[in-house]
Design a protein around this motif. Structure first.
Motif, PDB file in Angstrom:
ATOM      1  N   PHE A 149      14.828  -0.746  -6.016  1.00 23.36           N
ATOM      2  CA  PHE A 149      13.522  -0.634  -5.406  1.00 23.36           C
ATOM      3  C   PHE A 149      12.463  -1.152  -6.369  1.00 23.36           C
ATOM      4  O   PHE A 149      12.230  -0.575  -7.422  1.00 23.36           O
ATOM      5  CB  PHE A 149      13.291   0.845  -5.096  1.00 23.36           C
ATOM      6  N   LYS A 150      11.828  -2.261  -6.010  1.00 24.63           N
ATOM      7  CA  LYS A 150      10.805  -2.804  -6.904  1.00 24.63           C
ATOM      8  C   LYS A 150       9.582  -3.181  -6.084  1.00 24.63           C
ATOM      9  O   LYS A 150       9.641  -4.045  -5.215  1.00 24.63           O
ATOM     10  CB  LYS A 150      11.348  -4.024  -7.633  1.00 24.63           C
ATOM     11  N   ASP A 151       8.488  -2.498  -6.341  1.00 24.89           N
ATOM     12  CA  ASP A 151       7.318  -2.701  -5.499  1.00 24.89           C
ATOM     13  C   ASP A 151       6.689  -4.060  -5.712  1.00 24.89           C
ATOM     14  O   ASP A 151       6.809  -4.670  -6.770  1.00 24.89           O
ATOM     15  CB  ASP A 151       6.288  -1.606  -5.777  1.00 24.89           C
ATOM     16  N   ILE A 152       5.985  -4.454  -4.695  1.00 24.02           N
ATOM     17  CA  ILE A 152       5.385  -5.789  -4.663  1.00 24.02           C
ATOM     18  C   ILE A 152       4.393  -5.978  -5.809  1.00 24.02           C
ATOM     19  O   ILE A 152       4.226  -7.070  -6.328  1.00 24.02           O
ATOM     20  CB  ILE A 152       4.716  -5.982  -3.293  1.00 24.02           C
ATOM     21  N   ARG A 166       5.835  -7.167  -9.180  1.00 26.51           N
ATOM     22  CA  ARG A 166       6.429  -8.501  -9.287  1.00 26.51           C
ATOM     23  C   ARG A 166       5.307  -9.499  -9.496  1.00 26.51           C
ATOM     24  O   ARG A 166       4.188  -9.300  -9.032  1.00 26.51           O
ATOM     25  CB  ARG A 166       7.124  -8.877  -7.979  1.00 26.51           C
ATOM     26  N   PHE A 175       4.560 -13.335  -8.632  1.00 22.48           N
ATOM     27  CA  PHE A 175       5.134 -14.382  -7.804  1.00 22.48           C
ATOM     28  C   PHE A 175       4.880 -15.756  -8.407  1.00 22.48           C
ATOM     29  O   PHE A 175       3.732 -16.146  -8.641  1.00 22.48           O
ATOM     30  CB  PHE A 175       4.557 -14.321  -6.405  1.00 22.48           C
ATOM     31  N   HIS A 196       8.756 -17.106  -3.709  1.00 21.87           N
ATOM     32  CA  HIS A 196       7.629 -17.764  -3.052  1.00 21.87           C
ATOM     33  C   HIS A 196       7.259 -19.071  -3.710  1.00 21.87           C
ATOM     34  O   HIS A 196       6.195 -19.613  -3.443  1.00 21.87           O
ATOM     35  CB  HIS A 196       6.433 -16.829  -3.013  1.00 21.87           C
ATOM     36  N   VAL A 217       7.514  -1.074   4.268  1.00 18.25           N
ATOM     37  CA  VAL A 217       8.278  -0.675   3.083  1.00 18.25           C
ATOM     38  C   VAL A 217       9.124  -1.848   2.602  1.00 18.25           C
ATOM     39  O   VAL A 217       9.182  -2.157   1.411  1.00 18.25           O
ATOM     40  CB  VAL A 217       9.171   0.547   3.408  1.00 18.25           C
ATOM     41  N   PHE A 267       8.719  -5.132   3.120  1.00 22.29           N
ATOM     42  CA  PHE A 267       7.957  -6.247   2.576  1.00 22.29           C
ATOM     43  C   PHE A 267       7.303  -5.877   1.249  1.00 22.29           C
ATOM     44  O   PHE A 267       7.122  -6.716   0.383  1.00 22.29           O
ATOM     45  CB  PHE A 267       6.888  -6.705   3.568  1.00 22.29           C
ATOM     46  N   ALA A 268       6.927  -4.626   1.125  1.00 22.71           N
ATOM     47  CA  ALA A 268       6.229  -4.249  -0.090  1.00 22.71           C
ATOM     48  C   ALA A 268       7.182  -3.970  -1.238  1.00 22.71           C
ATOM     49  O   ALA A 268       6.776  -3.997  -2.383  1.00 22.71           O
ATOM     50  CB  ALA A 268       5.344  -3.039   0.173  1.00 22.71           C
ATOM     51  N   SER A 269       8.436  -3.667  -0.929  1.00 22.86           N
ATOM     52  CA  SER A 269       9.305  -3.246  -2.026  1.00 22.86           C
ATOM     53  C   SER A 269      10.630  -3.971  -2.131  1.00 22.86           C
ATOM     54  O   SER A 269      11.231  -3.994  -3.189  1.00 22.86           O
ATOM     55  CB  SER A 269       9.602  -1.761  -1.898  1.00 22.86           C
ATOM     56  N   TYR A 270      11.130  -4.512  -1.033  1.00 24.59           N
ATOM     57  CA  TYR A 270      12.448  -5.137  -1.114  1.00 24.59           C
ATOM     58  C   TYR A 270      12.416  -6.643  -0.940  1.00 24.59           C
ATOM     59  O   TYR A 270      12.943  -7.378  -1.750  1.00 24.59           O
ATOM     60  CB  TYR A 270      13.385  -4.553  -0.058  1.00 24.59           C
ATOM     61  N   ASN A 271      11.871  -7.071   0.179  1.00 23.87           N
ATOM     62  CA  ASN A 271      11.996  -8.479   0.528  1.00 23.87           C
ATOM     63  C   ASN A 271      10.639  -9.130   0.729  1.00 23.87           C
ATOM     64  O   ASN A 271      10.322  -9.583   1.818  1.00 23.87           O
ATOM     65  CB  ASN A 271      12.820  -8.636   1.814  1.00 23.87           C
ATOM     66  N   PRO A 272       9.824  -9.189  -0.312  1.00 27.55           N
ATOM     67  CA  PRO A 272       8.529  -9.843  -0.116  1.00 27.55           C
ATOM     68  C   PRO A 272       8.685 -11.331   0.178  1.00 27.55           C
ATOM     69  O   PRO A 272       7.752 -11.959   0.634  1.00 27.55           O
ATOM     70  CB  PRO A 272       7.791  -9.609  -1.439  1.00 27.55           C
ATOM     71  N   PRO A 313       5.015   4.331  -5.187  1.00 26.67           N
ATOM     72  CA  PRO A 313       5.760   3.320  -4.428  1.00 26.67           C
ATOM     73  C   PRO A 313       5.384   3.311  -2.950  1.00 26.67           C
ATOM     74  O   PRO A 313       4.816   4.258  -2.417  1.00 26.67           O
ATOM     75  CB  PRO A 313       7.221   3.714  -4.623  1.00 26.67           C
ATOM     76  N   SER A 314       5.738   2.181  -2.330  1.00 22.11           N
ATOM     77  CA  SER A 314       5.279   1.961  -0.960  1.00 22.11           C
ATOM     78  C   SER A 314       5.756   3.025   0.010  1.00 22.11           C
ATOM     79  O   SER A 314       5.035   3.414   0.924  1.00 22.11           O
ATOM     80  CB  SER A 314       5.760   0.600  -0.499  1.00 22.11           C
ATOM     81  N   PHE A 315       6.976   3.532  -0.171  1.00 25.02           N
ATOM     82  CA  PHE A 315       7.465   4.472   0.835  1.00 25.02           C
ATOM     83  C   PHE A 315       6.724   5.805   0.774  1.00 25.02           C
ATOM     84  O   PHE A 315       6.505   6.456   1.790  1.00 25.02           O
ATOM     85  CB  PHE A 315       8.985   4.652   0.749  1.00 25.02           C
ATOM     86  N   MET A 336      13.959   2.047   3.238  1.00 23.13           N
ATOM     87  CA  MET A 336      13.784   2.474   1.861  1.00 23.13           C
ATOM     88  C   MET A 336      15.067   2.245   1.061  1.00 23.13           C
ATOM     89  O   MET A 336      15.026   1.946  -0.121  1.00 23.13           O
ATOM     90  CB  MET A 336      13.479   3.958   1.897  1.00 23.13           C
TER      91      MET A 336
END
Lengths: 371, 382, 451
Positions: A24-27, A30, A32, A99, C289, C291-296, C317-319, C404
């Motif tokens: 779990f890594k918040d946006i 990171r 980009f 991205h 959740v 987009f903000a934490s796993y697969n932006p 964290p987002s969740f 999550m």
């Protein structure tokens, strides 16, 4: 049984949460990467190393701010992955390449060999296959670092000028990384890339095309040649041309365009590439202000045809002279030839002797709003 | 009892699902070695086998393999056969699952661990493969109908893109006059394999008829999908470069852009559609495997769980529930072990073996069914 | 001849209606010459008692009584059998005096106690809702469904509450297997007190563990009538203003009674809107959740930078953010539901506007999160039937949980899982969730389920 099953599912769920907790890594943790530039360092001692420049976005809290800032990181290392690893320790956030939209090959590198870099960009799983590729002049770092005034999102100016999303310049030929990769391996077609060069104080100019002999850059097309190349390679090019007719200069705007070609193996050991370029245009400007009548239109068309025929032929011969095949004549030859064993060899013999015939058919249809 | 269209859904879902992994790989590998004739042969052969198989199995209306085998074969023959076939179906599901975990960590979540993804998939598959056959058929329809528009969109997008190089496609086509290869035929025929699931799903069908006015769609759509599976990646990655891509269709989808949507990369749309369809397909495979396996413990008379019943109780279902739990648990454990154990090359190798083995076991299956139909007729006459 | 006809009419009627639980027959007079027949639910019994029963004891002479009845306003001779049955179903009383029979207007119009539909309000169309008396409710249905095929069976449930239950169905159209199951299950219910339709629905549904409502609970008589024509069974209950309709399919919960009124294009559009709303309210928090934490990488770069920017100040964290905000929203919904009508709007304003604004300014929540939470809340209320709305409210947390754990993969797993689960649900033996696009064309190969 039902209850125990749900209990089982819960246990599995718990296990999973334990397993996956670390991904779990918040946006906002990171950073980009929006553009990569790869080059050879200028310092002659480290000529064999790679100089990698990354442009990463720095998201700001206030979305109404006019520009968002970006961070530039440069690293010299024996290989690109190594450079990326080293750069990770220069920045507090995790580098995220997903991205990344642009990869700029420095001129020095392009003239040497781009195969290794291309291998990295297509092999790495988080790099897109729809990245825009370009050659940077004077070097990749300066192109990446350039921050035009119109840019609101980091790297966006470069992205927009290389794609057709923003301005639709006839001098830009968009090349995606999958396109580059396939032309690298395919027999009978050679890669090309747009050239981006910087202009003081803060401008990026994309109006040339670099021609490659597989992995090595062998020449550049002038802006005019680039436009002509686009005319041959794409349909309905949006552009205008200038032509002299009856001692008067006319500018015409191309409404539609189409180009086809055939390869006719005329005699033994000889072949002709015959192009047919057609289109329709509108007079956009008339230098002397002579009323544009029917005969004048026809005359302009004739002059435009002559101009095209001459220029296209010259362009084709330039490619022949460089020994490259960016328009894919070889592939076309192979695809129409059923003799699969010998076709490559045949083409190798045919290519230096190729003859070009160009038949242009551009019709001036409108005079614009005034005669 | 369900309507006839679900039979075609079974065929369709296995057809479209196959363009992700095994089938295009073998097609592309032999693109210069008789791929076109192999495809044609496979289409002809599979249409025929599909037709014969279906005609044979609808003689046993509303019965699956377990009931048929247990009735018309001696127990010593029925039990090993059922176990063999169930293992077969389980392996099919496993390969699909393993390759999708691989795809997931390659394209979607590079940071996530394979074991975690596999666990996620398994929760769904284990939960769903125990439900009623008709329910699975309904789910197939829903998922297919949700996914088809996206697939058509992607296909159209791919074909009208100016970056699609028709010369490369034609170049491959000039290799038409090459001798077909058995391995390609075997691979291409896997795309048609959906009908075999009637082994269990036949229980849900009543008066299933094959009408020519629907059935002609099978060879035509099969041929088209196989050609698309082969040629579209070639159009995008070139005749030579296409071989470099492990999942050629995912790379192809990654070469497409949606300029005007919040999601720019088509590969994610492609992934989402194919993930849902793959999961449903794995559910189908495992459901069939599970029912076949349970079939060797049930007597002749029982027909699995009663159709559409609200809740099954009693000793028999209790026993079968235990069998289910044990099998599924074992399988899950194996999968979670394998997912980090196998590498990409081994997985591809296993897939290839499976394709070949499946191809050669198709004929014996049909012969067996002919024997059974003959036995049934003879016993009916008596 | 008339004798024959009159008794014929009475007998015929008896035959037709004997099984209806609200059918009543009274014999008056010393020599049993006077006979009354009517349907309780649609007849004004007070009127019958006052003007028909009482005078019969006051007047000794049958002849005089007959004359009295004949001159009663709105009375006609019952000649035509068709008219007779129609009249009875409408609320007329058949008075047979010796050889002659009269149809007496005793229609009961329930208006007192019948309120407007609140939970399933619609723009145009009937506004009446069920009242809390079973008699009134039967009246409301009979008035809209005037055929002798409509059958009403009554029973009582609850050893202490002795609540009256009516099973209503169209004899001709009803699916007998469903009817049988409804009856069986109602018989099996063993409870002390029964107070609401939702409670009853819980007792007669088969599974202990359920996610989706298995029967429609509605307050609209017109919805019940519409479903009766589709061969479904309605269960009415005393002391509650709701009826249960069984079996139900998933799409029933997404149809409003407006759909019948609007022109087809509009109603199709409205239906589509509801499903889009369903999709949004289910997946949006989970997608955030993801987009903000796993697969932006899935979204466009500009959008990702926007989210990243708005989240820059958020310290968790987002969740957690999603859970906080969704919980606040649930509190708001619940609070405004329970509060007195006068205070309700204030709570919403304070909660929604001021809290949201302050939270973003304090940097506790991102702007985008506020937009998202409101979108989720609004689209949740698009679902016409509140039972489904509640279910969806809960399910979205499952999706957040999977998102999550696995990101976009988790969302897809849960979506496919929900489809699988829905496909496996049966409502009284009928498939709950499946596409029926081609069903009508393919009737040949299709048969109804056995059970």
């Amino acid at each position: 049984m039902k209850r125990s099953l749900w209990a089982k599912l819960c246990v599995i769920g718990l296990l999973v949460s334990l397993l996956s907790g670390c991904q779990f890594k918040d946006i906002d943790k990171r950073s980009f990467v929006l553009a990569i530039g790869v080059d050879r360092p200028e310092d002659p001692e480290t000529k064999h190393l790679y100089e990698v420049t990354l442009k990463t976005a720095l998201p700001e809290g206030d979305p109404t701010a006019r520009t968002q800032e970006s961070i530039m990181i440069t690293q010299v290392a024996p290989s690109i992955p190594e450079a990326v690893r080293l750069m990770k320790s220069k920045i507090d956030k995790e580098l995220d390449f997903s991205h990344c939209k642009v990869v700029v090959y420095g001129q020095a590198l392009a003239k040497e060999n781009i195969a290794a870099v291309l291998d990295w960009t297509t092999r790495r799983r988080d790099l897109q296959l729809i990245m825009y590729c370009a050659v940077g002049v004077p070097n990749a770092k300066e192109v990446i670092q350039m921050q035009p005034k119109t840019e609101r999102v980091p790297g966006n100016a470069l992205i927009l000028s290389l794609s057709k999303d923003g301005s639709e310049s006839p001098f830009v030929h968009t090349v995606y990384s999958f396109d580059l990769a396939r032309k690298m391996t395919e027999h009978g077609i050679d890669p090309i890339m747009p050239v981006v060069h910087t202009q003081d104080p803060d401008m990026l100019v994309v109006n040339k095309l670099a021609v490659f002999n597989k992995s090595k850059m062998v020449g550049t097309l002038t802006p005019d040649e680039t436009r002509l190349f686009n005319l041959l390679a794409t349909k309905n090019l949006i552009t205008s041309f200038r032509v002299m007719a009856e001692g008067n200069a006319y500018d015409y705007y191309l409404e539609s365009s189409k180009s086809e070609y055939k390869i006719n193996p005329a005699k033994a050991g000889k072949a002709t590439v015959s192009y047919k370029v057609s289109g329709s245009g509108t007079i956009e400007m008339n230098d002397e202000g002579i009323p544009v009548t029917g005969p004048v239109l026809r005359e302009v068309s004739r002059a435009a045809n002559e101009q095209w025929e001459k220029d296209v032929k010259a362009l084709c011969q330039k490619f022949q002279g460089l020994g490259v095949d960016p328009l894919g004549w070889g592939l076309r030859y192979f695809s129409r030839n059923w003799n699969n064993e010998q076709e490559v060899q045949q083409w190798k013999e045919l290519y230096p002797e190729l003859e070009f015939q160009v038949k242009a058919d551009v019709k001036m249809k409108y005079t614009g709003l005034i005669r | 009892m369900v309507s006839r269209r679900y039979y075609y859904y079974l065929f369709m879902i296995s057809m479209v699902i196959n363009i992700i992994n095994l089938v295009p790989r073998v097609l592309i590998l032999t693109r210069f070695d008789g791929v076109f004739w192999s495809i044609l042969l496979a289409v002809a052969y599979c249409t025929l086998t599909m037709y014969i198989f279906t005609r044979l199995i609808i003689q046993f209306e509303g019965q699956g393999f377990p009931e048929i085998f247990n009735t018309y074969l001696p127990r010593a023959a029925a039990t090993p056969l059922l176990i063999l076939y169930s293992i077969f179906w389980f392996i099919a599901g496993c390969i699909l699952l393993l390759s999708f975990v691989d795809i997931t960590i390659r394209f979607i979540s590079p940071d996530i661990r394979g074991r975690a993804v596999m666990t996620g998939f398994l929760i769904l598959v284990v939960g769903a493969s125990r439900i009623k056959a008709t329910s699975i058929l309904y789910a197939i329809e829903t998922v297919l109908m949700l996914c088809l528009p996206a697939m058509v969109f992607i296909l159209v997008k791919a074909l009208i893109n100016p970056a699609f190089n028709w010369d490369s496609v034609l170049q491959v086509f000039t290799y038409l006059w090459t001798k077909p290869k058995l391995v390609t035929v075997a691979g291409a025929s896997f795309a048609f394999t959906g009908y075999v699931n009637l082994a269990i799903f036949n229980r849900s069908f009543q008066n299933l008829k094959l009408e020519l006015r629907h059935f002609w769609l099978v060879p035509v759509s099969g041929l088209l999908i196989l050609l698309v599976a082969l040629l579209v990646p070639i159009g995008y990655h070139g005749t030579i470069g296409v071989e470099d891509h492990v999942y050629s269709w995912f790379s192809t989808a990654d070469s497409l852009r949606m300029e005007t949507f919040v999601v720019e990369r088509v590969v994610y749309l492609f992934y989402i559609t194919y993930l849902s369809m793959s999961l449903v397909t794995v559910v189908i495979y495992w459901h069939v495997g599970l029912e076949l396996f349970k079939g060797c413990f049930n007597g002749k008379e029982s027909k699995g769980e009663s159709e559409d019943g609200e809740k099954g109780t009693g000793k028999k279902t209790r026993k079968s529930r235990w069998i289910q739990a044990v099998i599924l648990f074992t399988l899950s454990a194996i999968m979670i072990y394998l997912v980090e154990e196998l590498n990409q090359v081994q997985l591809a190798q296993a897939g290839q073996w499976f394709l070949n083995f499946r191809f050669f076991s198709e004929m014996p299956l049909i012969l067996l069914l002919i024997l059974l139909v003959w036995k049934k007729r003879r016993s009916a006459r008596r | 001849m008339t004798t024959h006809r009159a008794s014929n009419a009475a007998n015929w009627l008896r035959e037709k209606l004997a099984e209806q639980s609200d059918y009543e027959e009274i014999t008056l007079g010393a020599s049993s010459q006077i006979q009354l027949q009517y349907l309780k639910s649609v007849t004004n019994s007070n009127l019958v008692y006052q003007y028909v029963v009482v005078p019969s004891y006051e007047m000794d002479d049958v002849q005089a009584y007959e004359a009295y009845i004949a001159t009663f306003p709105g009375t006609g001779k019952a000649d035509d059998l068709q008219k007779l049955i129609e009249g009875i179903l409408e609320g007329y009383t058949l008075v047979s005096i010796g050889p002659n029979s009269y149809l007496l207007n005793s229609v009961k119009v329930e208006s007192g106690g019948v309120g407007e539909a609140i939970n399933e309000a619609i723009v145009q169309g009937p506004r009446e809702a069920f009242s809390e008396s079973i008699e009134t409710n039967l009246n409301l249905i009979r008035r809209r469904y005037q055929t002798s095929e409509l059958k009403v069976e009554t029973m009582t449930l609850g050893s202490l509450s002795r609540t009256a239950i009516a099973i209503v169905y169209d004899q001709k159209r009803v699916d007998s297997s469903v009817l049988q199951q409804v009856k069986d299950r109602l018989k099996k219910v063993k409870i002390d007190i029964l107070q609401s339709a939702g409670e009853l629905e819980k007792y007669i549904s088969p599974h202990r563990f359920r996610i989706f409502p298995n029967m429609v609970v509605t307050e609209r008589p017109d919805r019940v009538v519409l479903n009766l024509t589709e061969g479904k069974v309605a269960i009415l209950m005393d002391t509650t203003g709701f009826a249960i309709i069984a079996p139900a399919v998933f799409t029933d919960f997404f149809s409003a009674m407006d759909d019948k009124i609007q022109i087809p294009l509009v109603s199709q559009f409205l239906k589509l809107i509801r499903y889009v709303g369903l999709f949004i309210t289910l997946t949006l928090p989970g997608l955030y959740v993801t987009f903000a934490s796993y697969n932006p990488e899935i979204l466009k770069s500009q959008l990702v930078l926007l989210i990243a920017g708005s989240r820059a100040a958020v310290p968790y964290p987002s969740f957690m953010e999603v859970f906080f905000m969704l919980l606040m929203m649930e509190f708001l919904t619940e609070a405004s539901l329970r509060l007195p009508k006068a205070i309700g709007p204030t709570a919403t304003t304070v909660g929604g506007l001021i809290l949201g604004q302050a939270a973003t300014q304090a940097g506790l929540v991102s702007n985008i999160m506020i937009i998202l939470v409101s979108a989720v809340a609004i689209s949740n209320f698009v679902i016409p039937l509140s039972m489904m709305g509640y279910t969806i409210r809960v399910i979205k947390y499952i999706i957040i949980l999977t998102a999550m754990l696995f990101g976009i993969v988790g969302i897809m797993i849960s979506v496919v899982g929900i489809i699988m689960y829905l496909s496996d649900v049966r409502s009284f033996g009928k498939p709950y969730f499946r596409l029926t696009l081609w069903e009508s064309k393919e009737k040949v190969g299709h048969q109804h389920g056995k059970s």
